[in-house]
Design a protein around this motif. Structure first.
Motif, PDB file in Angstrom:
ATOM      1  N   PRO A   1       0.842  -1.200   0.000  1.00  0.00           N
ATOM      2  CA  PRO A   1       0.000   0.000   0.000  1.00  0.00           C
ATOM      3  C   PRO A   1       0.875   1.247   0.000  1.00  0.00           C
ATOM      4  O   PRO A   1       2.066   1.171   0.318  1.00  0.00           O
ATOM      5  CB  PRO A   1      -0.773  -0.118   1.324  1.00  0.00           C
ATOM      6  N   PRO A   2       0.321   2.376  -0.365  1.00  0.00           N
ATOM      7  CA  PRO A   2       1.081   3.624  -0.313  1.00  0.00           C
ATOM      8  C   PRO A   2       1.522   3.945   1.111  1.00  0.00           C
ATOM      9  O   PRO A   2       0.884   3.544   2.086  1.00  0.00           O
ATOM     10  CB  PRO A   2       0.082   4.669  -0.829  1.00  0.00           C
TER      11      PRO A   2
ATOM     12  N   LEU B   1       3.063   7.376   3.408  1.00  0.00           N
ATOM     13  CA  LEU B   1       3.299   8.811   3.393  1.00  0.00           C
ATOM     14  C   LEU B   1       4.780   9.092   3.605  1.00  0.00           C
ATOM     15  O   LEU B   1       5.408   8.545   4.510  1.00  0.00           O
ATOM     16  CB  LEU B   1       2.469   9.488   4.488  1.00  0.00           C
TER      17      LEU B   1
ATOM     18  N   LEU C   1     -10.428  15.175  -2.391  1.00  0.00           N
ATOM     19  CA  LEU C   1      -8.985  15.052  -2.340  1.00  0.00           C
ATOM     20  C   LEU C   1      -8.544  14.419  -3.652  1.00  0.00           C
ATOM     21  O   LEU C   1      -9.193  13.478  -4.135  1.00  0.00           O
ATOM     22  CB  LEU C   1      -8.563  14.170  -1.175  1.00  0.00           C
TER      23      LEU C   1
ATOM     24  N   PHE D   1      -5.231  13.034  -6.270  1.00  0.00           N
ATOM     25  CA  PHE D   1      -3.864  12.558  -6.389  1.00  0.00           C
ATOM     26  C   PHE D   1      -3.351  12.836  -7.802  1.00  0.00           C
ATOM     27  O   PHE D   1      -4.123  12.892  -8.765  1.00  0.00           O
ATOM     28  CB  PHE D   1      -3.795  11.052  -6.158  1.00  0.00           C
TER      29      PHE D   1
ATOM     30  N   VAL E   1      -9.947   5.210   0.363  1.00  0.00           N
ATOM     31  CA  VAL E   1      -9.293   5.528  -0.907  1.00  0.00           C
ATOM     32  C   VAL E   1      -9.253   4.231  -1.706  1.00  0.00           C
ATOM     33  O   VAL E   1      -8.986   3.164  -1.137  1.00  0.00           O
ATOM     34  CB  VAL E   1      -7.861   6.063  -0.693  1.00  0.00           C
TER      35      VAL E   1
ATOM     36  N   GLN F   1      -8.114   1.973  -5.420  1.00  0.00           N
ATOM     37  CA  GLN F   1      -7.131   1.874  -6.494  1.00  0.00           C
ATOM     38  C   GLN F   1      -7.548   0.742  -7.421  1.00  0.00           C
ATOM     39  O   GLN F   1      -7.472  -0.435  -7.047  1.00  0.00           O
ATOM     40  CB  GLN F   1      -5.733   1.613  -5.921  1.00  0.00           C
TER      41      GLN F   1
ATOM     42  N   LEU G   1      -4.526   6.326  -7.448  1.00  0.00           N
ATOM     43  CA  LEU G   1      -5.291   6.424  -6.210  1.00  0.00           C
ATOM     44  C   LEU G   1      -6.445   7.407  -6.367  1.00  0.00           C
ATOM     45  O   LEU G   1      -6.291   8.491  -6.932  1.00  0.00           O
ATOM     46  CB  LEU G   1      -4.376   6.894  -5.080  1.00  0.00           C
TER      47      LEU G   1
ATOM     48  N   TRP H   1      -9.669   9.107  -4.085  1.00  0.00           N
ATOM     49  CA  TRP H   1     -10.356   9.296  -2.812  1.00  0.00           C
ATOM     50  C   TRP H   1     -11.844   9.006  -2.974  1.00  0.00           C
ATOM     51  O   TRP H   1     -12.465   9.385  -3.980  1.00  0.00           O
ATOM     52  CB  TRP H   1     -10.165  10.743  -2.344  1.00  0.00           C
TER      53      TRP H   1
ATOM     54  N   ARG I   1     -14.918  10.337   3.384  1.00  0.00           N
ATOM     55  CA  ARG I   1     -14.294  10.592   4.663  1.00  0.00           C
ATOM     56  C   ARG I   1     -15.366  10.846   5.716  1.00  0.00           C
ATOM     57  O   ARG I   1     -16.486  11.253   5.411  1.00  0.00           O
ATOM     58  CB  ARG I   1     -13.338  11.778   4.601  1.00  0.00           C
TER      59      ARG I   1
ATOM     60  N   ASP J   1     -18.240  13.221   3.859  1.00  0.00           N
ATOM     61  CA  ASP J   1     -18.149  13.681   2.471  1.00  0.00           C
ATOM     62  C   ASP J   1     -17.916  12.487   1.552  1.00  0.00           C
ATOM     63  O   ASP J   1     -17.321  11.480   1.964  1.00  0.00           O
ATOM     64  CB  ASP J   1     -16.995  14.674   2.306  1.00  0.00           C
TER      65      ASP J   1
ATOM     66  N   TYR K   1      -8.726   0.988   0.430  1.00  0.00           N
ATOM     67  CA  TYR K   1      -7.886   1.212   1.599  1.00  0.00           C
ATOM     68  C   TYR K   1      -8.599   2.144   2.569  1.00  0.00           C
ATOM     69  O   TYR K   1      -9.213   3.136   2.144  1.00  0.00           O
ATOM     70  CB  TYR K   1      -6.573   1.889   1.213  1.00  0.00           C
TER      71      TYR K   1
ATOM     72  N   GLY L   1      -4.953  10.216   8.406  1.00  0.00           N
ATOM     73  CA  GLY L   1      -3.859  11.157   8.533  1.00  0.00           C
ATOM     74  C   GLY L   1      -2.536  10.618   8.048  1.00  0.00           C
ATOM     75  O   GLY L   1      -2.406  10.115   6.934  1.00  0.00           O
ATOM     76  N   ALA L   2      -1.556  10.687   8.928  1.00  0.00           N
ATOM     77  CA  ALA L   2      -0.210  10.266   8.567  1.00  0.00           C
ATOM     78  C   ALA L   2       0.042   8.804   8.897  1.00  0.00           C
ATOM     79  O   ALA L   2       1.153   8.316   8.701  1.00  0.00           O
ATOM     80  CB  ALA L   2       0.805  11.134   9.308  1.00  0.00           C
TER      81      ALA L   2
ATOM     82  N   TRP M   1      -1.103   2.913   5.930  1.00  0.00           N
ATOM     83  CA  TRP M   1      -2.288   2.362   5.282  1.00  0.00           C
ATOM     84  C   TRP M   1      -2.366   0.871   5.573  1.00  0.00           C
ATOM     85  O   TRP M   1      -1.353   0.207   5.780  1.00  0.00           O
ATOM     86  CB  TRP M   1      -2.196   2.578   3.779  1.00  0.00           C
ATOM     87  N   GLY M   2      -3.612   0.346   5.532  1.00  0.00           N
ATOM     88  CA  GLY M   2      -3.764  -1.096   5.618  1.00  0.00           C
ATOM     89  C   GLY M   2      -3.379  -1.731   4.295  1.00  0.00           C
ATOM     90  O   GLY M   2      -3.019  -1.038   3.341  1.00  0.00           O
ATOM     91  N   GLN M   3      -3.478  -3.057   4.225  1.00  0.00           N
ATOM     92  CA  GLN M   3      -3.154  -3.770   2.990  1.00  0.00           C
ATOM     93  C   GLN M   3      -4.259  -3.644   1.951  1.00  0.00           C
ATOM     94  O   GLN M   3      -4.046  -3.956   0.777  1.00  0.00           O
ATOM     95  CB  GLN M   3      -2.877  -5.242   3.286  1.00  0.00           C
TER      96      GLN M   3
END
Lengths: 112, 113
Positions: free
Chosen positions: A48-49, A51, A101, A103, B37, B39, B45, B47, B50, B59, B95, B99-100, B103-105
């Motif tokens: 996964p991505p 940050l 959002l 990308f 998110v 893919q 990716l 979104w 949220r 949203d 996914y 925040g920072a 991410w999960g698998q």
């Protein structure tokens, strides 16, 4: 929607050499409170991505200092001072100033 | 240690429904933005949605508005995505993200007849 574009879309780098990726947004990512909600992610193969950089230039804890982010307004850059084999993958920029959002399309980095 | 584990994906026919779950640990969902998110295979990716504060703030991307519903169970630190009226173009790895945090698998949703 804010459109994020990246260049180049692919990059082949010799280990130990620098690399640079650009990202441009279709409108300024600077908010009225002076913050810029711009991020860089790396998606390594099969993972996964993750940050790397937040708020344009802040490195996430644990991210090597060979990675640096810069820019303002609509133009941003990710630099890798000396590419290592573990840096291969797809790099994405992202904006979070406005919904949705969005990308960038991603820049695929591989090793020569 | 922050950890996110998604589940609930699978193969579903167009028009069908699925409910994705995301188990969060190492932090509390409440007061944090939680995102989905996705893919698509071989793609970038995108979104999806949220939520924050027990649904006070929600949203959606236009592409899923009216079909997907995001929710949380703060007592159990779980995030959900109820997906109805699924389309072939919803096929993707989904996914959950905060925040920072890492991410999960992800969980793969395949919409196909």
């Amino acid at each position: 929607d804010i459109v994020m574009t990246q260049s180049p879309l692919s990059l082949s780098v010799t280990p130990g050499q620098p690399a640079s990726i650009s990202c441009r947004s279709s409108q300024s990512l600077l908010t009225s409170d002076g913050k810029t909600y711009f991020y860089w992610y790396l998606q390594k193969p099969g993972q996964p991505p993750q940050l790397l950089i937040y708020d344009v230039s802040s490195r996430l804890s644990g991210v090597p200092d060979r990675f640096s982010g810069s820019g303002s307004g609509t133009d941003f850059t990710l630099k890798i001072s000396r590419v290592e084999a573990e840096d291969v993958g797809v790099y994405y920029c992202m904006q979070a100033i406005q919904l949705p959002l969005t990308f960038g399309p991603g820049t695929k980095v591989d090793i020569e | 240690e922050v950890q996110l584990v998604e589940s609930g994906g699978g193969l579903v026919q167009p028009g069908g429904s699925l409910r994705l779950s995301c188990a969060a640990s190492g932090f509390t969902l409440r007061n944090n933005w939680m995102h989905w998110v996705r893919q698509a295979p071989g793609m970038g990716l995108v979104w999806v949605s949220r939520i924050k504060n027990d649904g006070e703030n929600i949203d959606y991307a236009d592409s899923v508005k009216g079909r997907f519903t995001i929710s949380t169970d703060n007592a159990n630190n779980m995030l959900y995505l109820q997906m109805n009226s699924l389309r072939v173009e919803d096929t993707a790895v989904y996914y959950c993200v905060t925040g920072a945090g890492p991410w999960g698998q992800g969980t793969l949703v395949t919409v196909s007849s």
